[in-house]
Write a protein that holds these residues in place. Structure first.
Motif, PDB file in Angstrom:
ATOM      1  N   ALA A  28      66.247  13.067 -15.333  1.00 44.72           N
ATOM      2  CA  ALA A  28      66.284  11.767 -15.990  1.00 44.72           C
ATOM      3  C   ALA A  28      67.123  11.836 -17.262  1.00 44.72           C
ATOM      4  N   TYR A  29      67.729  10.735 -17.585  1.00 43.20           N
ATOM      5  CA  TYR A  29      68.521  10.642 -18.806  1.00 43.20           C
ATOM      6  C   TYR A  29      67.615  10.747 -20.030  1.00 43.20           C
ATOM      7  N   ARG A  30      68.051  11.520 -20.994  1.00 48.03           N
ATOM      8  CA  ARG A  30      67.320  11.660 -22.257  1.00 48.03           C
ATOM      9  C   ARG A  30      68.238  11.274 -23.401  1.00 48.03           C
ATOM     10  N   ASP A  31      67.721  10.541 -24.352  1.00 40.80           N
ATOM     11  CA  ASP A  31      68.490  10.240 -25.561  1.00 40.80           C
ATOM     12  C   ASP A  31      68.768  11.541 -26.308  1.00 40.80           C
ATOM     13  N   SER A  32      69.866  11.555 -27.020  1.00 38.64           N
ATOM     14  CA  SER A  32      70.118  12.698 -27.900  1.00 38.64           C
ATOM     15  C   SER A  32      69.146  12.620 -29.077  1.00 38.64           C
ATOM     16  N   PHE A  33      69.025  13.729 -29.784  1.00 43.95           N
ATOM     17  CA  PHE A  33      68.161  13.741 -30.959  1.00 43.95           C
ATOM     18  C   PHE A  33      68.646  12.706 -31.973  1.00 43.95           C
ATOM     19  N   TYR A  34      69.947  12.610 -32.155  1.00 48.03           N
ATOM     20  CA  TYR A  34      70.509  11.651 -33.119  1.00 48.03           C
ATOM     21  C   TYR A  34      70.134  10.222 -32.739  1.00 48.03           C
ATOM     22  N   GLN A  35      70.241   9.886 -31.461  1.00 48.81           N
ATOM     23  CA  GLN A  35      69.867   8.532 -31.013  1.00 48.81           C
ATOM     24  C   GLN A  35      68.411   8.248 -31.355  1.00 48.81           C
ATOM     25  N   TYR A  36      67.546   9.228 -31.101  1.00 46.19           N
ATOM     26  CA  TYR A  36      66.138   9.061 -31.456  1.00 46.19           C
ATOM     27  C   TYR A  36      65.979   8.932 -32.973  1.00 46.19           C
ATOM     28  N   LEU A  37      66.636   9.811 -33.710  1.00 50.74           N
ATOM     29  CA  LEU A  37      66.499   9.818 -35.163  1.00 50.74           C
ATOM     30  C   LEU A  37      66.887   8.468 -35.771  1.00 50.74           C
ATOM     31  N   MET A  38      67.890   7.828 -35.199  1.00 47.58           N
ATOM     32  CA  MET A  38      68.337   6.540 -35.731  1.00 47.58           C
ATOM     33  C   MET A  38      67.260   5.459 -35.589  1.00 47.58           C
ATOM     34  N   THR A  39      66.315   5.642 -34.677  1.00 46.35           N
ATOM     35  CA  THR A  39      65.218   4.678 -34.539  1.00 46.35           C
ATOM     36  C   THR A  39      64.188   4.844 -35.648  1.00 46.35           C
ATOM     37  N   ASN A  48      67.940   8.148 -42.547  1.00 50.74           N
ATOM     38  CA  ASN A  48      68.852   7.355 -43.382  1.00 50.74           C
ATOM     39  C   ASN A  48      70.065   8.182 -43.794  1.00 50.74           C
ATOM     40  N   ASN A  49      69.827   9.420 -44.190  1.00 52.12           N
ATOM     41  CA  ASN A  49      70.919  10.289 -44.636  1.00 52.12           C
ATOM     42  C   ASN A  49      71.789  10.766 -43.473  1.00 52.12           C
ATOM     43  N   ALA A  50      71.165  11.087 -42.348  1.00 47.72           N
ATOM     44  CA  ALA A  50      71.920  11.561 -41.182  1.00 47.72           C
ATOM     45  C   ALA A  50      72.880  10.489 -40.675  1.00 47.72           C
ATOM     46  N   GLN A  51      72.511   9.235 -40.865  1.00 50.14           N
ATOM     47  CA  GLN A  51      73.368   8.133 -40.437  1.00 50.14           C
ATOM     48  C   GLN A  51      74.746   8.213 -41.108  1.00 50.14           C
ATOM     49  N   HIS A  52      74.798   8.745 -42.307  1.00 52.98           N
ATOM     50  CA  HIS A  52      76.047   8.825 -43.061  1.00 52.98           C
ATOM     51  C   HIS A  52      76.761  10.166 -42.896  1.00 52.98           C
ATOM     52  N   ASP A  53      76.186  11.057 -42.109  1.00 55.11           N
ATOM     53  CA  ASP A  53      76.762  12.383 -41.864  1.00 55.11           C
ATOM     54  C   ASP A  53      77.781  12.264 -40.731  1.00 55.11           C
ATOM     55  N   GLN A  54      79.052  12.261 -41.086  1.00 52.77           N
ATOM     56  CA  GLN A  54      80.122  12.038 -40.104  1.00 52.77           C
ATOM     57  C   GLN A  54      80.240  13.159 -39.068  1.00 52.77           C
ATOM     58  N   THR A  55      79.753  14.342 -39.382  1.00 56.62           N
ATOM     59  CA  THR A  55      79.909  15.465 -38.453  1.00 56.62           C
ATOM     60  C   THR A  55      78.615  15.833 -37.728  1.00 56.62           C
TER      61      THR A  55
END
Length: 76
Positions: A2-13, A28-35
């Protein structure tokens, strides 16, 4: 598999600019982390990245807690 969201996708929620919760602040901070490795699901790879690059993360225990929440959410 099954498809799983990436950790980043989850974190953004978990973002909430008005929250004092450490996971929300991490999001909030990870959202601005370009890398940030946005497609990654692997704990070790994420942990390595954060240890070397995330000066905005006050403690790796915050990541550990967020990753546990991510695993619980993705397990069903």
């Amino acid at each position: 598999m099954a498809y799983r969201d990436s950790f980043y996708q989850y974190l953004m929620t978990q973002r909430d600019p008005d929250s004092t919760d450490e996971v929300a602040q991490f999001a909030n901070n990870a959202q601005h982390d370009q890398t940030f490795p946005k497609q990654e699901q692997n704990y070790e790879k994420l942990s390595d990245y954060l240890e070397l690059n995330a000066s905005y993360l006050p403690s790796m225990s915050v990541f550990d807690r967020a990753y546990e929440m991510y695993q619980e959410k993705m397990s069903y």
